[in-house]
Design a protein around this motif. Structure first.
Motif, PDB file in Angstrom:
ATOM      1  N   PRO A   1       0.814  -1.226   0.000  1.00  0.00           N
ATOM      2  CA  PRO A   1       0.000   0.000   0.000  1.00  0.00           C
ATOM      3  C   PRO A   1       0.845   1.272   0.000  1.00  0.00           C
ATOM      4  CG  PRO A   1       0.251  -0.778   2.232  1.00  0.00           C
ATOM      5  CD  PRO A   1       1.070  -1.697   1.376  1.00  0.00           C
ATOM      6  N   TRP A   2       2.109   1.171  -0.483  1.00  0.00           N
ATOM      7  CA  TRP A   2       3.009   2.321  -0.419  1.00  0.00           C
ATOM      8  C   TRP A   2       3.185   2.956  -1.794  1.00  0.00           C
ATOM      9  CZ3 TRP A   2       5.051  -2.607   1.207  1.00  0.00           C
ATOM     10  CH2 TRP A   2       4.829  -2.876   2.550  1.00  0.00           C
ATOM     11  N   GLY A   3       2.173   2.887  -2.640  1.00  0.00           N
ATOM     12  CA  GLY A   3       2.311   3.306  -4.023  1.00  0.00           C
ATOM     13  C   GLY A   3       2.718   4.759  -4.193  1.00  0.00           C
ATOM     14  N   GLY A   4       3.467   5.025  -5.282  1.00  0.00           N
ATOM     15  CA  GLY A   4       3.863   6.379  -5.629  1.00  0.00           C
ATOM     16  C   GLY A   4       5.020   6.899  -4.822  1.00  0.00           C
ATOM     17  N   VAL A   5       5.473   8.100  -5.191  1.00  0.00           N
ATOM     18  CA  VAL A   5       6.575   8.778  -4.505  1.00  0.00           C
ATOM     19  C   VAL A   5       6.075  10.113  -3.976  1.00  0.00           C
ATOM     20  CG1 VAL A   5       8.848   9.824  -4.777  1.00  0.00           C
ATOM     21  CG2 VAL A   5       8.339   7.670  -5.927  1.00  0.00           C
ATOM     22  N   ALA A   6       6.244  10.355  -2.687  1.00  0.00           N
ATOM     23  CA  ALA A   6       5.787  11.595  -2.051  1.00  0.00           C
ATOM     24  C   ALA A   6       6.982  12.423  -1.628  1.00  0.00           C
ATOM     25  CB  ALA A   6       4.916  11.277  -0.840  1.00  0.00           C
ATOM     26  N   GLY A   7       6.989  13.709  -2.003  1.00  0.00           N
ATOM     27  CA  GLY A   7       8.061  14.615  -1.618  1.00  0.00           C
ATOM     28  C   GLY A   7       7.855  15.161  -0.215  1.00  0.00           C
ATOM     29  N   SER A   8       8.926  15.684   0.376  1.00  0.00           N
ATOM     30  CA  SER A   8       8.852  16.189   1.749  1.00  0.00           C
ATOM     31  C   SER A   8       7.989  17.449   1.867  1.00  0.00           C
ATOM     32  CB  SER A   8      10.260  16.482   2.267  1.00  0.00           C
ATOM     33  OG  SER A   8      10.932  17.415   1.431  1.00  0.00           O
ATOM     34  N   ASP A   9       7.792  18.166   0.753  1.00  0.00           N
ATOM     35  CA  ASP A   9       6.978  19.384   0.815  1.00  0.00           C
ATOM     36  C   ASP A   9       5.505  19.099   0.557  1.00  0.00           C
ATOM     37  OD1 ASP A   9       6.977  18.819  -1.897  1.00  0.00           O
ATOM     38  OD2 ASP A   9       7.139  20.931  -2.500  1.00  0.00           O
TER      39      ASP A   9
ATOM     40  N   VAL B   1      12.122   8.306   1.032  1.00  0.00           N
ATOM     41  CA  VAL B   1      13.553   8.150   0.800  1.00  0.00           C
ATOM     42  C   VAL B   1      13.696   7.095  -0.282  1.00  0.00           C
ATOM     43  CG1 VAL B   1      15.772   7.471   1.788  1.00  0.00           C
ATOM     44  CG2 VAL B   1      14.135   8.779   3.161  1.00  0.00           C
ATOM     45  N   VAL B   2      14.351   7.437  -1.382  1.00  0.00           N
ATOM     46  CA  VAL B   2      14.404   6.545  -2.537  1.00  0.00           C
ATOM     47  C   VAL B   2      15.833   6.142  -2.863  1.00  0.00           C
ATOM     48  CG1 VAL B   2      12.278   7.478  -3.527  1.00  0.00           C
ATOM     49  CG2 VAL B   2      14.485   8.482  -4.172  1.00  0.00           C
ATOM     50  N   VAL B   3      15.941   5.018  -3.543  1.00  0.00           N
ATOM     51  CA  VAL B   3      17.225   4.540  -4.069  1.00  0.00           C
ATOM     52  C   VAL B   3      17.202   4.799  -5.565  1.00  0.00           C
ATOM     53  CG1 VAL B   3      18.747   2.555  -4.355  1.00  0.00           C
ATOM     54  CG2 VAL B   3      17.315   2.730  -2.311  1.00  0.00           C
ATOM     55  N   PHE B   4      18.125   5.630  -6.052  1.00  0.00           N
ATOM     56  CA  PHE B   4      18.161   5.948  -7.476  1.00  0.00           C
ATOM     57  C   PHE B   4      19.584   5.881  -8.005  1.00  0.00           C
ATOM     58  CE2 PHE B   4      18.504   9.964  -5.199  1.00  0.00           C
ATOM     59  CZ  PHE B   4      19.485  10.668  -5.875  1.00  0.00           C
ATOM     60  N   SER B   5      19.680   5.645  -9.319  1.00  0.00           N
ATOM     61  CA  SER B   5      20.992   5.494  -9.964  1.00  0.00           C
ATOM     62  C   SER B   5      21.051   6.381 -11.202  1.00  0.00           C
ATOM     63  CB  SER B   5      21.238   4.037 -10.351  1.00  0.00           C
ATOM     64  OG  SER B   5      21.257   3.194  -9.228  1.00  0.00           O
ATOM     65  N   PRO B   6      21.478   7.636 -11.044  1.00  0.00           N
ATOM     66  CA  PRO B   6      21.635   8.498 -12.216  1.00  0.00           C
ATOM     67  C   PRO B   6      22.840   8.061 -13.039  1.00  0.00           C
ATOM     68  CG  PRO B   6      22.450   9.605 -10.269  1.00  0.00           C
ATOM     69  CD  PRO B   6      21.828   8.326  -9.789  1.00  0.00           C
ATOM     70  N   PRO B   7      22.875   8.393 -14.328  1.00  0.00           N
ATOM     71  CA  PRO B   7      24.004   8.000 -15.173  1.00  0.00           C
ATOM     72  C   PRO B   7      25.349   8.489 -14.642  1.00  0.00           C
ATOM     73  CG  PRO B   7      22.185   8.802 -16.510  1.00  0.00           C
ATOM     74  CD  PRO B   7      21.817   9.087 -15.091  1.00  0.00           C
TER      75      PRO B   7
ATOM     76  N   GLY C   1      25.480  19.563  -7.191  1.00  0.00           N
ATOM     77  CA  GLY C   1      26.071  18.847  -8.319  1.00  0.00           C
ATOM     78  C   GLY C   1      26.233  17.358  -8.075  1.00  0.00           C
ATOM     79  N   LEU C   2      25.548  16.827  -7.061  1.00  0.00           N
ATOM     80  CA  LEU C   2      25.649  15.395  -6.766  1.00  0.00           C
ATOM     81  C   LEU C   2      24.826  14.561  -7.737  1.00  0.00           C
ATOM     82  CD1 LEU C   2      25.421  15.377  -2.854  1.00  0.00           C
ATOM     83  CD2 LEU C   2      27.461  15.198  -4.288  1.00  0.00           C
ATOM     84  N   ALA C   3      23.765  15.140  -8.279  1.00  0.00           N
ATOM     85  CA  ALA C   3      22.902  14.408  -9.203  1.00  0.00           C
ATOM     86  C   ALA C   3      22.079  15.394 -10.011  1.00  0.00           C
ATOM     87  CB  ALA C   3      21.977  13.453  -8.443  1.00  0.00           C
ATOM     88  N   PRO C   4      21.744  15.054 -11.248  1.00  0.00           N
ATOM     89  CA  PRO C   4      20.796  15.879 -12.008  1.00  0.00           C
ATOM     90  C   PRO C   4      19.387  15.682 -11.458  1.00  0.00           C
ATOM     91  CG  PRO C   4      21.367  13.903 -13.232  1.00  0.00           C
ATOM     92  CD  PRO C   4      22.220  13.889 -11.996  1.00  0.00           C
ATOM     93  N   VAL C   5      18.438  16.393 -12.024  1.00  0.00           N
ATOM     94  CA  VAL C   5      17.045  16.140 -11.657  1.00  0.00           C
ATOM     95  C   VAL C   5      16.772  14.658 -11.902  1.00  0.00           C
ATOM     96  CG1 VAL C   5      14.649  16.612 -12.265  1.00  0.00           C
ATOM     97  CG2 VAL C   5      16.298  18.496 -12.123  1.00  0.00           C
ATOM     98  N   VAL C   6      16.234  13.986 -10.893  1.00  0.00           N
ATOM     99  CA  VAL C   6      16.112  12.524 -10.920  1.00  0.00           C
ATOM    100  C   VAL C   6      14.893  12.101 -11.736  1.00  0.00           C
ATOM    101  CG1 VAL C   6      15.849  10.440  -9.519  1.00  0.00           C
ATOM    102  CG2 VAL C   6      17.255  12.352  -8.681  1.00  0.00           C
ATOM    103  N   LYS C   7      15.140  11.419 -12.832  1.00  0.00           N
ATOM    104  CA  LYS C   7      14.042  10.906 -13.638  1.00  0.00           C
ATOM    105  C   LYS C   7      13.338   9.767 -12.894  1.00  0.00           C
ATOM    106  CE  LYS C   7      15.917  11.881 -18.255  1.00  0.00           C
ATOM    107  NZ  LYS C   7      16.291  11.271 -19.568  1.00  0.00           N
ATOM    108  N   PRO C   8      12.025   9.628 -13.070  1.00  0.00           N
ATOM    109  CA  PRO C   8      11.300   8.539 -12.390  1.00  0.00           C
ATOM    110  C   PRO C   8      11.876   7.161 -12.684  1.00  0.00           C
ATOM    111  CG  PRO C   8       9.755  10.141 -13.275  1.00  0.00           C
ATOM    112  CD  PRO C   8      11.107  10.534 -13.791  1.00  0.00           C
ATOM    113  N   GLU C   9      12.352   6.956 -13.928  1.00  0.00           N
ATOM    114  CA  GLU C   9      12.871   5.630 -14.281  1.00  0.00           C
ATOM    115  C   GLU C   9      14.223   5.326 -13.641  1.00  0.00           C
ATOM    116  OE1 GLU C   9      13.348   8.222 -18.090  1.00  0.00           O
ATOM    117  OE2 GLU C   9      11.936   7.998 -16.404  1.00  0.00           O
ATOM    118  N   TRP C  10      14.871   6.333 -13.055  1.00  0.00           N
ATOM    119  CA  TRP C  10      16.136   6.082 -12.344  1.00  0.00           C
ATOM    120  C   TRP C  10      15.897   5.550 -10.935  1.00  0.00           C
ATOM    121  CZ3 TRP C  10      18.786  11.442 -13.525  1.00  0.00           C
ATOM    122  CH2 TRP C  10      19.084  11.515 -14.900  1.00  0.00           C
ATOM    123  N   ILE C  11      14.680   5.694 -10.438  1.00  0.00           N
ATOM    124  CA  ILE C  11      14.381   5.276  -9.065  1.00  0.00           C
ATOM    125  C   ILE C  11      14.137   3.767  -9.039  1.00  0.00           C
ATOM    126  CG2 ILE C  11      12.799   5.525  -7.117  1.00  0.00           C
ATOM    127  CD1 ILE C  11      12.249   8.373  -8.020  1.00  0.00           C
ATOM    128  N   ARG C  12      14.970   3.061  -8.300  1.00  0.00           N
ATOM    129  CA  ARG C  12      14.904   1.593  -8.227  1.00  0.00           C
ATOM    130  C   ARG C  12      13.980   1.098  -7.116  1.00  0.00           C
ATOM    131  NH1 ARG C  12      21.167   0.183  -7.839  1.00  0.00           N
ATOM    132  NH2 ARG C  12      20.208  -1.700  -6.970  1.00  0.00           N
TER     133      ARG C  12
END
Length: 238
Positions: free
Chosen positions: A80-88, A102-108, A170-181
């Motif tokens: 029941p944890w569907g979707g991604v919710a931001g802190s704001d 809190v998400v796990v993502f892998s930008p290029p 400069g740690l990561a670009p804007v995180v695309k949804p498909e980068w979130i694992r």
């Protein structure tokens, strides 16, 4: 009637384990590993992600999540944890000591190494996201940042212990949804150290030497365990 000959046990008779004892010892050694594997498979089935755990390699999410902790993760769209919710976001769920997922993502740009950070808010392509960002987490104007205006739809993220958004530092670009694992559910202190140590060894000496070293340690540990179990069993049988 003749009497049965009494046989005095020799040293070799006392020390030679029977096949049944060997099988029991082997089963005793394999049982913990099988139990761990079973738990991992069950957790993965529930969480919808593999592996269902990630080891934390930095302190960017301190103090709630420290280096060496093990984090349980789930698929982003898992009920029941569907979707991604931001802190704001209004009514954002509390995750690992703060609001928002809190998400796990892998930008290029991460060379395949995943990042575990909190989602701040979603953005759209071409948006000046600094206009609704926390000024204390932005170093510069939109025109001075590589990730602003947003080059594509995605998310602005940050580490709880860091002083800037990932896209500002400069740690990561804007995180695309498909980068979130996956996204994090909870953490267990210090259980991720083995993974952290193994990853560090692979980075230093390579996969094969690390595998040989870990295999050697496992073999020695298993041999010592089998010997100890055998001795305990013999003492109880005396």
């Amino acid at each position: 009637m003749g009497e049965a000959a009494a046989v005095s046990p020799t040293r070799s008779n006392r020390l030679r384990p029977s096949p049944s004892n060997v099988n029991r010892n082997l089963a005793g050694l394999l049982a913990p590993a099988a139990a761990v594997l079973l738990v991992a498979v069950v957790v993965a089935a529930v969480a919808g992600a593999w592996p269902p755990f990630v080891a934390v390699e930095s302190g960017s999410m301190a103090p709630e999540v420290e280096r060496g902790d093990l984090v349980v993760v789930t698929a982003v769209d898992r009920f029941p944890w569907g979707g991604v919710a931001g802190s704001d976001e209004s009514g954002a769920p509390a995750r690992l000591g703060g609001a928002g997922d809190v998400v796990v993502f892998s930008p290029p740009s991460s060379d395949g190494r995943p990042i575990l950070h909190r989602v701040a808010f979603p953005v759209e392509a071409g948006e000046d996201w600094t206009e609704r960002a926390d000024p204390s987490l932005v170093d510069g104007t939109c025109g001075e940042l590589d990730a602003c205006p947003a080059p594509h739809d995605g998310y602005v993220t940050y580490g709880d212990a860091n002083g800037e958004y990932d896209q500002s530092a400069g740690l990561a670009p804007v995180v695309k949804p498909e980068w979130i694992r996956a996204k994090a559910l909870t953490s267990v202190p210090n259980l991720g150290w083995f993974r952290v140590i193994v990853d560090g060894a692979i980075a230093r000496v390579g996969v094969v030497p690390t595998a040989l070293g870990v295999g050697g340690i496992a073999a020695v540990t298993g041999g010592l365990g089998a010997t100890l179990i055998g001795r305990i069993g013999k003492r109880r049988g005396l």
